[in-house]
Design a protein around this motif. Structure first.
Motif, mmCIF file in Angstrom:
data_model
loop_
_atom_site.group_PDB
_atom_site.id
_atom_site.type_symbol
_atom_site.label_atom_id
_atom_site.label_comp_id
_atom_site.label_asym_id
_atom_site.label_seq_id
_atom_site.Cartn_x
_atom_site.Cartn_y
_atom_site.Cartn_z
ATOM 1 N N CYS A 60 6.606 -21.710 -17.675
ATOM 2 C CA CYS A 60 4.914 -20.755 -17.720
ATOM 3 C C CYS A 60 5.017 -19.945 -19.477
ATOM 4 O O CYS A 60 6.348 -20.693 -20.224
ATOM 5 C CB CYS A 60 5.058 -19.779 -16.316
ATOM 6 S SG CYS A 60 4.986 -20.106 -14.640
ATOM 7 N N ARG A 86 4.966 -22.085 -10.711
ATOM 8 C CA ARG A 86 5.561 -22.749 -11.782
ATOM 9 C C ARG A 86 4.445 -24.034 -12.733
ATOM 10 O O ARG A 86 3.478 -24.095 -11.873
ATOM 11 C CB ARG A 86 6.458 -24.283 -11.090
ATOM 12 C CG ARG A 86 5.384 -24.805 -10.178
ATOM 13 C CD ARG A 86 6.899 -26.060 -9.571
ATOM 14 N NE ARG A 86 6.805 -27.403 -10.969
ATOM 15 C CZ ARG A 86 7.017 -28.553 -10.809
ATOM 16 N NH1 ARG A 86 7.604 -28.508 -10.081
ATOM 17 N NH2 ARG A 86 8.341 -28.900 -11.716
ATOM 18 N N ASP A 87 5.062 -23.752 -13.822
ATOM 19 C CA ASP A 87 3.901 -24.871 -14.844
ATOM 20 C C ASP A 87 2.706 -24.055 -14.826
ATOM 21 O O ASP A 87 1.220 -24.850 -14.643
ATOM 22 C CB ASP A 87 3.882 -26.660 -14.681
ATOM 23 C CG ASP A 87 5.109 -27.028 -14.707
ATOM 24 O OD1 ASP A 87 6.311 -27.046 -13.694
ATOM 25 O OD2 ASP A 87 5.513 -27.641 -15.223
ATOM 26 N N CYS A 88 2.343 -22.661 -15.377
ATOM 27 C CA CYS A 88 1.113 -22.295 -15.289
ATOM 28 C C CYS A 88 1.026 -21.632 -16.273
ATOM 29 O O CYS A 88 1.792 -21.041 -16.799
ATOM 30 C CB CYS A 88 1.102 -21.146 -13.655
ATOM 31 S SG CYS A 88 0.429 -22.450 -12.498
ATOM 32 N N SER A 140 -2.715 -26.114 -4.473
ATOM 33 C CA SER A 140 -2.370 -27.704 -5.199
ATOM 34 C C SER A 140 -3.541 -28.052 -5.412
ATOM 35 O O SER A 140 -4.815 -27.746 -5.601
ATOM 36 C CB SER A 140 -1.738 -28.918 -4.446
ATOM 37 O OG SER A 140 -2.118 -28.942 -3.459
ATOM 38 N N LEU A 147 -6.697 -29.221 -8.941
ATOM 39 C CA LEU A 147 -7.211 -28.738 -9.794
ATOM 40 C C LEU A 147 -7.486 -27.227 -9.723
ATOM 41 O O LEU A 147 -8.385 -26.885 -8.331
ATOM 42 C CB LEU A 147 -8.408 -29.433 -10.549
ATOM 43 C CG LEU A 147 -8.877 -28.379 -12.202
ATOM 44 C CD1 LEU A 147 -7.595 -28.798 -12.996
ATOM 45 C CD2 LEU A 147 -9.874 -29.042 -11.988
ATOM 46 N N ALA A 175 1.181 -23.911 -8.424
ATOM 47 C CA ALA A 175 1.490 -25.089 -9.268
ATOM 48 C C ALA A 175 0.493 -25.580 -10.179
ATOM 49 O O ALA A 175 -0.570 -25.675 -9.308
ATOM 50 C CB ALA A 175 2.229 -26.111 -8.232
ATOM 51 N N PHE A 176 1.245 -25.532 -11.404
ATOM 52 C CA PHE A 176 -0.092 -26.326 -12.278
ATOM 53 C C PHE A 176 -1.464 -25.792 -12.241
ATOM 54 O O PHE A 176 -2.393 -26.785 -11.931
ATOM 55 C CB PHE A 176 -0.269 -27.812 -12.285
ATOM 56 C CG PHE A 176 1.293 -28.926 -11.716
ATOM 57 C CD1 PHE A 176 1.400 -28.657 -11.161
ATOM 58 C CD2 PHE A 176 1.414 -29.047 -13.045
ATOM 59 C CE1 PHE A 176 3.130 -29.599 -11.138
ATOM 60 C CE2 PHE A 176 3.031 -29.370 -13.573
ATOM 61 C CZ PHE A 176 3.814 -30.058 -12.599
ATOM 62 N N PRO A 180 -6.369 -31.559 -16.657
ATOM 63 C CA PRO A 180 -5.199 -29.631 -16.276
ATOM 64 C C PRO A 180 -5.073 -29.707 -17.571
ATOM 65 O O PRO A 180 -4.266 -30.405 -19.220
ATOM 66 C CB PRO A 180 -4.926 -30.558 -15.345
ATOM 67 C CG PRO A 180 -5.034 -32.152 -15.252
ATOM 68 C CD PRO A 180 -5.536 -33.083 -15.708
ATOM 69 N N THR A 184 1.310 -27.937 -20.359
ATOM 70 C CA THR A 184 2.101 -27.398 -19.879
ATOM 71 C C THR A 184 2.838 -27.466 -21.406
ATOM 72 O O THR A 184 3.062 -28.693 -21.558
ATOM 73 C CB THR A 184 2.904 -26.792 -18.855
ATOM 74 O OG1 THR A 184 4.246 -28.420 -18.529
ATOM 75 C CG2 THR A 184 2.308 -26.713 -17.499
ATOM 76 N N ARG A 185 3.452 -26.223 -21.877
ATOM 77 C CA ARG A 185 4.522 -26.898 -23.315
ATOM 78 C C ARG A 185 5.462 -26.921 -23.460
ATOM 79 O O ARG A 185 6.682 -26.712 -21.651
ATOM 80 C CB ARG A 185 4.535 -24.901 -23.850
ATOM 81 C CG ARG A 185 4.858 -24.063 -23.108
ATOM 82 C CD ARG A 185 5.911 -23.020 -23.271
ATOM 83 N NE ARG A 185 6.478 -22.793 -21.420
ATOM 84 C CZ ARG A 185 7.654 -22.775 -21.782
ATOM 85 N NH1 ARG A 185 8.296 -24.396 -22.948
ATOM 86 N NH2 ARG A 185 8.256 -22.324 -20.532
ATOM 87 N N GLY A 201 -4.637 -22.420 -12.749
ATOM 88 C CA GLY A 201 -4.752 -21.274 -13.452
ATOM 89 C C GLY A 201 -5.127 -21.311 -14.422
ATOM 90 O O GLY A 201 -4.882 -22.619 -15.620
ATOM 91 N N ASP A 202 -6.194 -20.012 -15.215
ATOM 92 C CA ASP A 202 -6.010 -20.406 -16.854
ATOM 93 C C ASP A 202 -5.735 -19.632 -17.654
ATOM 94 O O ASP A 202 -5.452 -19.775 -18.729
ATOM 95 C CB ASP A 202 -7.738 -20.454 -17.288
ATOM 96 C CG ASP A 202 -8.601 -21.357 -16.222
ATOM 97 O OD1 ASP A 202 -9.446 -21.140 -15.577
ATOM 98 O OD2 ASP A 202 -8.194 -22.799 -15.720
ATOM 99 N N PRO A 222 -0.857 -33.668 -9.697
ATOM 100 C CA PRO A 222 -1.089 -32.086 -10.096
ATOM 101 C C PRO A 222 -1.782 -31.769 -10.303
ATOM 102 O O PRO A 222 -2.716 -32.923 -11.532
ATOM 103 C CB PRO A 222 0.172 -31.811 -10.861
ATOM 104 C CG PRO A 222 1.591 -33.290 -10.918
ATOM 105 C CD PRO A 222 0.697 -34.345 -10.265
ATOM 106 N N GLY A 223 -2.079 -31.384 -10.415
ATOM 107 C CA GLY A 223 -4.073 -30.747 -10.926
ATOM 108 C C GLY A 223 -5.442 -31.316 -10.676
ATOM 109 O O GLY A 223 -6.050 -31.907 -12.180
ATOM 110 N N THR A 271 -8.928 -22.923 -11.124
ATOM 111 C CA THR A 271 -8.901 -22.236 -12.163
ATOM 112 C C THR A 271 -8.650 -20.832 -11.497
ATOM 113 O O THR A 271 -7.792 -20.439 -10.695
ATOM 114 C CB THR A 271 -10.079 -22.193 -12.640
ATOM 115 O OG1 THR A 271 -11.261 -21.405 -11.761
ATOM 116 C CG2 THR A 271 -11.028 -23.409 -12.848
ATOM 117 N N PRO A 282 -12.876 -28.263 -9.829
ATOM 118 C CA PRO A 282 -11.458 -26.918 -9.117
ATOM 119 C C PRO A 282 -11.941 -27.171 -7.796
ATOM 120 O O PRO A 282 -13.267 -27.365 -7.566
ATOM 121 C CB PRO A 282 -10.937 -26.251 -9.634
ATOM 122 C CG PRO A 282 -12.647 -26.137 -10.693
ATOM 123 C CD PRO A 282 -13.550 -26.775 -10.381
#
Lengths: 168, 575
Positions: B511, B484-486, B435, B437, B459-460, A23, A26-27, B462-463, B404-405, B439, B414
């Motif tokens: 993000c 969050r976290d994308c 939630s 994985l 959350a977590f 996965p 994140t930065r 997308g590309d 996550p993911g 894309t 995914p």
């Protein structure tokens, strides 16, 4: 699944071998990303802020419960000398020695435990309440504070006769 | 329609219940605006910073019922700092001045102080109902004020608030003359309660139908309460710790036997399987059951209980129910509409509790299911496709895969196709949480099919920016978007800035949006508040020096007619 070969992805820091699908990291993240199923559960969950998305109210209620469960045990066996079978009770239900004694009187009704004289465990009649602690020692009930008692008591024993008198 | 007498318009408008319809009516013409605003009794403000309280009071002077929401949803998960805002004070003060006829107040995710509660208690002589959900900042002293001064109080409903315990005397503050209570919920209080006062209060309120006790209430006390309030419809038990063959246990059995009207049960704090038998007699009539705070009730005991509840419409449980338990639910609860399965072991070893099998079983047995919250460790596309086919009536679908993911464990793919199936099949879907994985493809599907989607949580996933853009372009009815976290950045944020005017709010944290992007958004759209929440110390000192390239940790954008905020703390910058 093909990861798009974008510039960002190529230079992205990620955990896992290159070429494997992992996965997106994140930065600047202090979070451990799941590397593979077996290892990931405990580690990653503990470090991600606000994950899993459970209301803090609910999380706090479980945390408090876990702490309590570590202190208080669960059910303990109660034996009474001469009685044909044992009983089991949950010590956490009672708020103190008095309630415990009353409950035991109810349970072992035909054998009166009498009134306390001096220490809680000692009675005016022929019975004494004793318990087995974590070390396996037989202790008189009533010497230590209630909270300490329920965390160290593994088993209860209602003794009678000459043995009981010796504990007074 | 200017020849229509106002009384007729008002009469017609009275039939309109929903806020949306009334809002639409008020835009027709000035006359209709006037009629509507003077006849509106229920007012709902979805974001307390979207408008100043005084304006609301001025527009709706005859308001009877007010609902206000404060912090964004992600505040529930500690993503919003403690003193971000959402203060009830200006609302209560403005209402006290402008709408003294107020009867009902409902606040969610707001900061409410004891002073606020006292002002509330003293300012509205007809006050009937106070509902506080996920609020904080008050103590039992504030509750004492409510109890003391609100004559004729019908409802005091405290749901999941953080309340400071200043003692048990607040309940005794209900005067002997208080006999009007219909609903009392103090389940979230942590401290001891004056049980004598509670029992007497219950005894003198003949209309009491809903009572939710806190964990400090023992079974002995519950027994006495049920004896005095056998007409309860909705009960939250206190601590259900009881041993078999005790007096208390027998009384409990009798107490429940007497509760013929009981339809909803919750609480079960500290409950073990011991207490369940006492509850069997009411199971056949239950429509709602919440066992999500009872980790000790599991396995066969839980299944035995569930198998009696064939009228159940709403069920909240912990994942220790297992797939087997869910299968039992599926075969018993044919009327089930809402299911929530919470994780019981958040910090533990991740042992399998419920999997995709449980969800599939539910979907095949419970075709009326329309609302789902499901925590699990894994999900497959096949399962989601099956669920989508079996249950096309979902309005709320929230799936949380705890890792996550995480991809589909069988195919390693995914979960785009699975969620795609959900949005294609469920035409009335209003709320969705994703939630696993995912894309950009899943967002393409959402944009294409989720026409009625109003709230989306990501959350977590997308590309690229494309993912977010698909959603913003496609979902015409989107009101709340929280991410969050994308890997979504400025391009996505700025693609269609006018979209945010049609939404209540946008949240983006961790993000790829930059300060420059946020500044650009703020410059283009003065009708939005663009809030940057920066908690790190360095940000404070070098605020002016931060370049446009600085990544923004937390962004909260919302439409507003009240420019800026006067109560923002230091770490919140409104651009």
């Amino acid at each position: 699944m093909e990861a798009e070969a974008s510039y960002v992805k190529d230079t992205e820091l990620r955990l896992g071998l290159p070429g494997t699908h992992a996965p997106v990291a994140t930065r600047g993240s202090k979070r451990a990303l799941p590397e593979d199923d077996e290892k990931s559960h405990g580690k990653s969950k503990a470090r991600v802020v606000g994950w899993p998305p459970i209301q803090s109210y609910r999380k706090n209620s479980f945390r408090a419960r876990k702490a309590e469960a570590e202190v208080a045990g669960s059910y303990v066996k109660v034996s009474m000398d001469g009685a044909p079978y044992l009983r089991k009770i949950d010590l956490r239900v009672y708020r103190g020695y008095k309630e415990l004694r009353e409950a035991l009187e109810d349970m072992f009704g035909c054998f009166s435990l009498g009134e306390a004289s001096g220490a809680e465990g000692c009675t005016g009649s022929e019975h004494a309440m004793a318990y087995e602690d974590k070390d396996g020692d037989l202790m008189l009930v009533g010497d230590v504070p209630w909270e300490m008692f329920i965390s160290s008591c593994k088993r209860l024993r209602i003794m009678k006769g000459s043995e009981a008198r010796g504990l007074g | 329609m200017t020849y229509f007498p106002e009384e007729v318009v008002e009469h017609i408008v009275d039939f309109l219940g929903s806020h949306r319809d009334r809002n639409a009516v008020s835009t027709v013409c000035k006359a209709w605006y006037q009629v509507e605003r003077l006849s509106r009794r229920n007012v709902f403000v979805g974001n307390c910073y979207a408008i100043r309280p005084e304006r609301v009071m001025a527009r709706f002077p005859w308001m009877k019922s007010l609902g206000v929401k404060g912090k964004p949803h992600f505040a529930d998960f500690n993503l919003v700092p403690y003193d971000w805002g959402g203060f009830a004070q200006p609302w209560i003060e403005a209402a006290a001045r402008g709408c003294p006829g107020l009867e009902e107040l409902r606040l969610k995710r707001m900061v409410v102080t004891d002073d606020d509660l006292e002002l509330l208690a003293r300012s509205f002589p007809s006050f009937k109902s106070l509902v506080l959900v996920s609020c904080e900042g008050f103590s039992t002293d504030g509750l004492a004020a409510i109890a003391t001064y609100c004559r004729g109080l019908r409802e005091l409903d405290l749901q999941e608030n953080e309340v400071e315990d200043h003692g048990r005397q607040w309940l005794s503050c209900f005067p002997d003359s208080c006999t009007s209570l219909v609903s009392l919920n103090f389940a979230c209080l942590k401290g001891e309660i004056n049980t004598n006062a509670l029992e007497r209060l219950v005894a003198r309120c003949p209309d009491l139908r809903s009572l939710k006790l806190n964990r400090a209430i023992s079974v002995e006390s519950l027994n006495r309460i049920l004896a005095r309030a056998p007409h309860l419809v909705d009960l939250g038990t206190g601590s259900m710790m009881v041993n078999h063959h005790t007096e208390a246990y027998h009384r409990l059995i009798n107490a429940f036997l007497g509760c013929k009207s009981l339809r909803s049960l919750s609480g079960f704090w500290d409950a073990s399987s011991c207490c369940l038998q006492a509850v069997y007699p009411v199971c056949v009539n239950l429509t709602a059951l919440n066992l999500s705070y009872a980790p000790a009730i599991q396995g066969d005991d839980l299944i035995k209980l569930i198998c009696l509840c064939f009228k159940l419409q709403k069920l909240w449980v912990l994942d220790c129910i297992g797939d087997k338990g869910l299968a039992a639910v599926a075969s018993t609860c044919k009327d089930l509409q809402e299911l929530r399965v919470f994780p019981s072991d958040i910090y533990g070893a991740g042992t399998t509790a419920v999997t995709e099998e449980g969800l599939v079983a539910i979907s095949s047995g419970c075709s009326k299911l329309n609302s789902l919250l499901y925590f699990c460790y894994q999900m497959t596309n096949t399962a989601l496709v099956t669920v989508a086919k079996n249950c096309p009536h979902f309005t709320r679908f929230r799936l949380c895969i705890l890792d996550p993911g995480k991809p589909d464990p069988v195919t390693d793919q995914p979960l785009d196709e699975g969620f795609g199936a959900i949005v294609r099949s469920c035409k009335n879907l209003r709320r969705l949480s994703l939630s696993g994985l995912l894309t950009d493809k899943v967002f393409l599907y959402i944009g294409m099919h989720a026409e009625h989607l109003e709230m989306l949580s990501i959350a977590f996933a997308g590309d690229s920016d494309k993912g977010m853009v698909y959603v913003l372009n496609g979902c015409k009815n989107l009101r709340k978007l929280e991410i969050r976290d994308c890997p979504f950045g400025d391009d996505a944020l700025l693609k269609d800035v006018t979209k945010y005017e049609t939404m209540r709010s946008l949240w983006m944290s961790s993000c790829d949006v930059t300060l420059g992007g946020c500044r650009a958004l703020a410059a283009k759209m003065p009708s939005l508040n663009v809030e940057i929440i920066n908690e790190s110390d360095e940000a404070d000192e070098f605020q002016e020096n931060l370049s446009d390239l600085h990544k923004v940790e937390k962004l909260y954008v919302y439409r507003t007619v009240a420019r800026g905020r006067t109560d923002a703390p230091d770490f919140v910058w409104i651009l």
